[in-house]
Design an enzyme around this catalytic site. Structure first.
Site, PDB file in Angstrom:
ATOM      1  N   GLY A  58      34.879  32.196  47.849  1.00 27.95           N
ATOM      2  CA  GLY A  58      36.139  32.065  48.851  1.00 27.95           C
ATOM      3  C   GLY A  58      36.608  33.351  48.979  1.00 27.95           C
ATOM      4  O   GLY A  58      37.363  33.791  50.117  1.00 27.95           O
TER       5      GLY A  58
ATOM      6  N   MET B 150      37.880  36.939  46.276  1.00 28.56           N
ATOM      7  CA  MET B 150      37.986  37.626  44.683  1.00 28.56           C
ATOM      8  C   MET B 150      39.242  38.456  44.822  1.00 28.56           C
ATOM      9  O   MET B 150      39.212  39.343  45.512  1.00 28.56           O
ATOM     10  CB  MET B 150      36.528  38.707  45.057  1.00 28.56           C
ATOM     11  CG  MET B 150      36.512  39.396  43.510  1.00 28.56           C
ATOM     12  SD  MET B 150      36.270  38.253  42.022  1.00 28.56           S
ATOM     13  CE  MET B 150      37.020  39.498  40.740  1.00 28.56           C
ATOM     14  N   GLU B 151      39.733  38.307  43.526  1.00 30.55           N
ATOM     15  CA  GLU B 151      40.789  38.895  43.296  1.00 30.55           C
ATOM     16  C   GLU B 151      40.933  40.357  42.728  1.00 30.55           C
ATOM     17  O   GLU B 151      41.791  40.880  42.037  1.00 30.55           O
ATOM     18  CB  GLU B 151      41.524  38.286  42.168  1.00 30.55           C
ATOM     19  CG  GLU B 151      41.013  38.239  40.832  1.00 30.55           C
ATOM     20  CD  GLU B 151      39.958  36.971  40.545  1.00 30.55           C
ATOM     21  OE1 GLU B 151      39.358  36.895  39.047  1.00 30.55           O
ATOM     22  OE2 GLU B 151      39.476  36.734  41.251  1.00 30.55           O
TER      23      GLU B 151
ATOM     24  N   HIS C  64      46.184  31.662  45.483  1.00 29.51           N
ATOM     25  CA  HIS C  64      45.308  31.826  44.219  1.00 29.51           C
ATOM     26  C   HIS C  64      44.986  33.290  43.955  1.00 29.51           C
ATOM     27  O   HIS C  64      45.045  33.549  42.622  1.00 29.51           O
ATOM     28  CB  HIS C  64      44.138  31.138  44.628  1.00 29.51           C
ATOM     29  CG  HIS C  64      43.065  30.953  43.343  1.00 29.51           C
ATOM     30  ND1 HIS C  64      42.973  29.830  42.675  1.00 29.51           N
ATOM     31  CD2 HIS C  64      42.141  31.732  43.027  1.00 29.51           C
ATOM     32  CE1 HIS C  64      42.256  29.947  41.738  1.00 29.51           C
ATOM     33  NE2 HIS C  64      41.604  30.889  41.922  1.00 29.51           N
ATOM     34  N   GLU C  65      44.649  34.022  44.789  1.00 26.47           N
ATOM     35  CA  GLU C  65      44.300  35.524  44.453  1.00 26.47           C
ATOM     36  C   GLU C  65      45.347  36.205  44.103  1.00 26.47           C
ATOM     37  O   GLU C  65      45.314  37.231  43.273  1.00 26.47           O
ATOM     38  CB  GLU C  65      43.502  35.995  45.778  1.00 26.47           C
ATOM     39  CG  GLU C  65      42.196  35.137  46.223  1.00 26.47           C
ATOM     40  CD  GLU C  65      41.199  34.855  45.022  1.00 26.47           C
ATOM     41  OE1 GLU C  65      41.014  35.590  44.108  1.00 26.47           O
ATOM     42  OE2 GLU C  65      40.612  33.673  44.992  1.00 26.47           O
TER      43      GLU C  65
END
Length: 1024
Positions: A428, A430-431, A463-464
């Site tokens: 979905g 990637m941080e 979220h990220e």
């Protein structure tokens, strides 16, 4: 990282829960691996702690999935094949018992003298036997052990590799990396140079680091101020390690430099430094290169110490063609023209220490929009054609960045923050620090997008961004504590949106994902939140709902149980204390304990270790005698046998309300249950008790016959006597108790009798999901009489609410969630009013020549109905090819995959596997959707078996994609034949997948489905 399918995340509370990609080139003879029960005994469900993991270079053994000889009789699926009008497998006469009348008869016994030819054969046989005996005698004893003998590594000079463990030694620590990457997007290759400055921590004669699929062409080593010298690189391919061995010890405190030149192919999967492509508005193919390193793929792009605890700084240089741009974690400082016509971009050395999995770089022809906020330049990058879809992500990112800066009391430490939409991206998002990458559907929304689509984008961005503190600034020491990253980011994603974007009504989604986490954690194959992991496959499997949703759920419970502001104060202290460092779970609990804001001392570690160090969750049973209420806890464990399991105890902050006060937060009272049982007092006139207020606790409650009866009566008289969350909680709990065998399905139906008066999203969608699950199980078992009756039951209870739904624009997220759930269910059951309205809307849409847009929350139901006809399916296929808006394109793809035409199912699966017309990143979605249909569910399982090796080439063993494929293809099985076949197939895989926890989860689920069906079919016959 957000590994979950974006659309599934946004609709986790809908009844058609989709998880987030062929025709078989040739249908070989397929044999049944599990028909003979003597050759394939039914093994009990395994505790993951009983699984024996060994390095990939040796044999992988799983207790309960041993090295059984496989029976080669074929599976008889003729009845299913006839029903579907197809043949699932070719049958080989060679595998059938021979009954030919022409079989050669044994000659009569006689004592004839053997021929010379026979004598020669016998002598040769004796010589071979004697030779084998001598070989076995002289082999070392380790040959016959499970671990085997240590093998010579694949290296340049035949020397043994100097390290035998999966984890790297701690004797060397990297300080900084200088990386130079030269990708060639024409040949899909790249060259690189990695210069690693290191510090010697302990005296050692070796340096061991990671590298995989890199061809190292030159290596030099420099100790202190000495002269660089060439060194030999040894390689251990199974462990993905390389090493340099020295004749003299390196001394603790010394500094050294290792320089490695190498070449490699750009990855054709979705990890490492991989190539991607898309088609521009003129129909031209455009290529790009991007990275995805979490968890263990940085080693595929450059040699490195690829473990989270080895933090260092990074300076990155990337060469590119003039028509491209390059991006990395830090801002670009200069560009140099090279003599070969290329340009070399150099980026600042990172101002923070990073783990290797957070490094990122991209070469593409993207465009961007930008905005300055809180001394940080925030930018959103996309392909040029989709620049207009970036504004919402930019505004949302800026708002959330300011919120997190304030909430954590620590400013984001970099001076730039990029959000990048990658056309071909499996996860979905990637941080990566300063360069967050997203799937396009997780970042881009059009100007006419609905609030539900914006909710999805805002959730992933939140979220990220939370990861920039939890995961990047403070990083778990090892992957066993992955939940410190993912559980926190998941919790903060929902908490931040409730604070900053209340109009997105994120609460229903958070409640639904907590329910789904309970379902996974109820299985014996689950794992503790903090669990031991060693192998790459084990690390990959930690990216699941236990680390994400259960982690978030227990943080929600903890926050609710602590005095106001203690939670926030504790995590601020934790972040400041471990800023730039690595941590373990106990570090968090200690910070929260020390941050107490009230004189009442509470040991957070004592409470929370019961939730993180053991798998599962408690079942709290309520019994009442007058004013005294007794609460008893036990492990809520779904098993398919009657075995007794070891007792487990949790420290449970039990919240409760009663009929005198049940709706407002101040009504909730708390009773702490630490022991097996405990008692509390209630006034005598209290009629009923509801535990787990708003389902903020991670446990299930059984009220006993009298308690359930009182709650059902209360809801029947007044549906609003409890909050919507509490009503949804009761529905979820009673279905779970039915699955456990504690209540009969009659009790379930008694509770559901009230839902004809229910209008709120959370309880309606939970009831629909649970009933739809049973409906699909009955459908797959061909219980057609019960299927018809279950359909009637669902429509009788929900048709009034279904028919009251509007088909136009709707601004409320909650109402969009409700109507999409109701109408998708109605149309899937062929409810006439729903299907006709969907057909009419689709006709208006196609006749408008693009001037009309179907509301996004209705697109799936409308497209699904359209796909039922051959003409509609073909039209949707053309729409899919032309579509540029990714969210709509995925919904069209899902509709295409609902087909019951076996020829088109074959085509879809083949197209997803090949990755040309349908991106391979969408194959798990296609498989999941096809599995829901009757025509496709056996066929897609056969497809997975036939193409397993190709699947694990594209999606690594243990990855979330593989987990979701296993779950979606097996979760609706419910017969012993299916148990035997699934167990037989995965057992045969050995190191290619048999050891995965998700395999045990699949087997447990099938056994539970079978047990539930066997127990409840008579009740369903009687009650429906």
């Amino acid at each position: 990282m957000d590994p979950f399918d974006s659309n599934n995340m946004a609709h986790a509370n809908l009844p058609r829960n989709m998880i987030e990609n062929s025709m078989f080139e040739e249908e070989p003879d397929v044999v049944d691996l599990a028909k003979d029960s003597t050759a394939f005994p039914t093994f009990p469900a395994l505790d993951p702690d009983e699984v024996v993991y060994e390095p990939r270079s040796s044999r992988l053994l799983v207790r309960g999935l041993g090295e059984n000889e496989l029976d080669e009789e074929e599976e008889d699926y003729e009845s299913s094949a006839r029903l579907l009008g197809m043949s699932f497998m070719n049958r080989s006469s060679a595998q059938r018992p021979s009954s030919s009348p022409y079989a050669r008869q044994a000659p009569p016994r006689s004592c004839t003298r053997p021929s010379a030819r026979t004598m020669v054969v016998c002598v040769l046989f004796l010589v071979i036997v004697a030779s084998m005996t001598m070989v076995l005698y002289f082999l070392p004893g380790c040959t016959f052990t499970k671990t085997g003998c240590r093998k010579s590594s694949n290296n340049t000079n035949g020397d043994l590799f100097p390290w035998t463990k999966l984890r790297l030694p701690a004797s060397i620590r990297p300080l900084n990396y200088d990386l130079t990457l030269n990708p060639d997007l024409n040949s899909m290759t790249f060259t690189g140079r990695t210069v690693i400055n290191m510090s010697v921590q302990h005296n050692t004669k070796r340096i061991v680091l990671h590298s995989v699929e890199l061809n190292i062409t030159k290596a030099t080593f420099q100790l202190g101020d000495g002269k660089p010298s060439d060194v030999t690189i040894l390689e251990d391919k199974p462990r993905q390690q390389i090493a340099v061995v020295f004749s003299e010890e390196l001394k603790a405190g010394q500094q050294c430099v290792l320089t490695l030149d190498y070449s490699a192919n750009l990855s054709h999967t979705y990890d490492g430094f991989y190539n991607s492509s898309y088609t521009d508005k003129n129909g031209n193919k455009r290529v790009l290169a991007a990275t995805q390193f979490e968890p263990l793929a940085a080693r595929k792009a450059f040699p490195c110490f690829d473990e989270p605890a080895f933090k260092a700084t990074f300076l990155v240089k990337i060469s590119r063609e003039p028509g491209y741009i390059s991006l990395s974690n830090m801002p670009k400082v200069k560009t140099t023209n090279l003599t070969n016509g290329l340009m070399l971009d150099e980026f600042e050395r990172s101002s923070v220490k990073m783990s290797t999995y957070l490094v990122a770089f991209i070469v593409a022809n993207f465009t961007s929009v930008s905005k300055n906020v809180s001394n940080t330049l925030v930018s959103v990058y996309s392909v040029p054609e989709k620049k207009e879809h970036t504004e919402y992500a930019l505004e949302t990112g800026c708002t959330l960045l300011k919120f997190y800066n304030s909430f954590f009391d620590i400013d984001y430490p970099l001076n730039k923050l990029d959000f990048v939409a990658i056309p071909d991206f499996l996860a979905g998002a990637m941080e990566n620090w300063g360069l967050i990458t997203f799937r396009e559907t997780s970042l881009l929304v059009g100007k006419q997008s609905s609030p539900l689509e914006k909710q999805l984008v805002a959730s992933v961005v939140a979220h990220e961004l939370a990861h920039q503190w939890f995961g990047n600034l403070v990083t778990m020491s090892w992957w066993n504590d992955l939940w410190l990253n993912e559980g926190f980011a998941t919790y903060m994603q929902y908490m931040s949106l409730q604070k900053e974007f209340s109009q997105l009504e994120i609460g229903n989604l958070f409640l639904a994902v907590r329910f789904r986490a309970l379902a996974k954690d109820a299985l014996n194959s689950s794992h503790a939140v903090s669990a031991q992991v060693d192998t790459p496959e084990q690390v990959a499997e930690m990216f699941d709902s236990v680390s994400y949703e259960k982690g978030a759920s227990i943080l929600l419970m903890l926050n609710a149980s602590l005095p106001t502001e203690q939670f926030r104060k504790g995590i601020i202290e934790y972040l400041k204390k471990f800023s730039g460092l690595n941590s373990v779970t106990d570090d968090l609990w200690n910070s929260l304990t020390q941050a107490e804001v009230s004189p009442q001392h509470q040991n957070v570690s004592e409470m929370m270790n019961t939730w993180t160090l053991q798998k599962g969750f408690p079942l709290v049973t309520v019994s009442r005698k007058g004013s005294q209420v007794t609460l008893t806890q036990e492990h809520f464990l779904l098993t398919a046998d009657n075995t007794t399991h070891a007792s487990s105890l949790w420290h449970i902050p039990v919240t409760y309300v009663n009929d005198s006060c049940s709706m407002a937060p101040e009504c909730s009272q708390v009773f702490t249950l630490k022991t097996k049982s405990g008692s509390l007092k209630l006034p005598d006139d209290v009629k009923w008790l509801k535990l787990n207020y708003k389902n903020t606790g991670f446990y299930i409650v059984h009220y006993g016959d009298e308690g359930w009866a009182a709650l059902i009566d209360a809801l029947t008289n007044n549906v609003n006597v409890l909050t919507p969350e509490d009503r949804a909680s009761l529905i979820h709990n009673i279905f779970a108790l039915s699955r456990l065998g504690r209540v009969s399905f009659r009790h379930v139906l008694r509770l559901l009798s009230y839902v004809t008066n229910e209008t709120q999203t959370a309880p309606v969608t939970e009831a629909l999901l649970q009933l739809s699950t049973i409906y699909r199980l009955l459908d797959k078992r061909q219980e057609q009489g019960l299927v018809s009756r279950m359909k009637t039951y669902i429509l009788n209870h929900f048709s009034a609410l279904m028919n009251s739904q509007t088909w136009g624009a709707e601004e409320s997220v909650s109402k969009q969630e409700l109507r999409s759930a109701l109408l998708e269910e109605a149309c899937s059951l062929k409810e006439p009013n729903c299907t006709q309205r969907a057909k009419n809307l689709y006709k208006q849409y196609t006749e408008s020549n693009g001037t009309m847009r179907i509301p996004s929350d209705l697109q799936r139901v409308v497209f699904n109905v359209a796909a039922e006809s051959d003409e509609g399916w073909s039209a949707l296929l053309e729409m899919y090819e032309r579509a540029t808006y990714d969210a709509e394109k995925r919904r069209i793809l899902q509709a295409l995959a609902t087909t019951q035409n076996t020829n088109t199912i074959v085509w879809l699966l083949k197209a997803g596997l090949e990755g040309h017309f349908i991106q391979t990143q969408e194959l798990p979605l296609v498989i999941s959707t096809v599995s829901d249909g009757f025509a496709g569910h056996l066929f897609v399982w056969n497809f997975v078996q036939e193409n397993w090796d190709r699947l694990i080439e594209k999606f690594p063993v243990g990855s979330f994609a593989i987990q979701s494929i296993i779950k979606s293809t097996t979760s609706q099985f419910s017969t012993q034949t299916h148990i035997d076949q699934v167990q037989g197939f995965f057992t045969s895989l050995k190191e290619r997948g048999s050891q995965m926890r998700s395999v045990q989860e699949a087997l447990e689920t099938i056994r539970m489905n079978k047990r539930w069906m066997d127990r409840n079919l008579p009740t369903l016959q009687e009650c429906l």
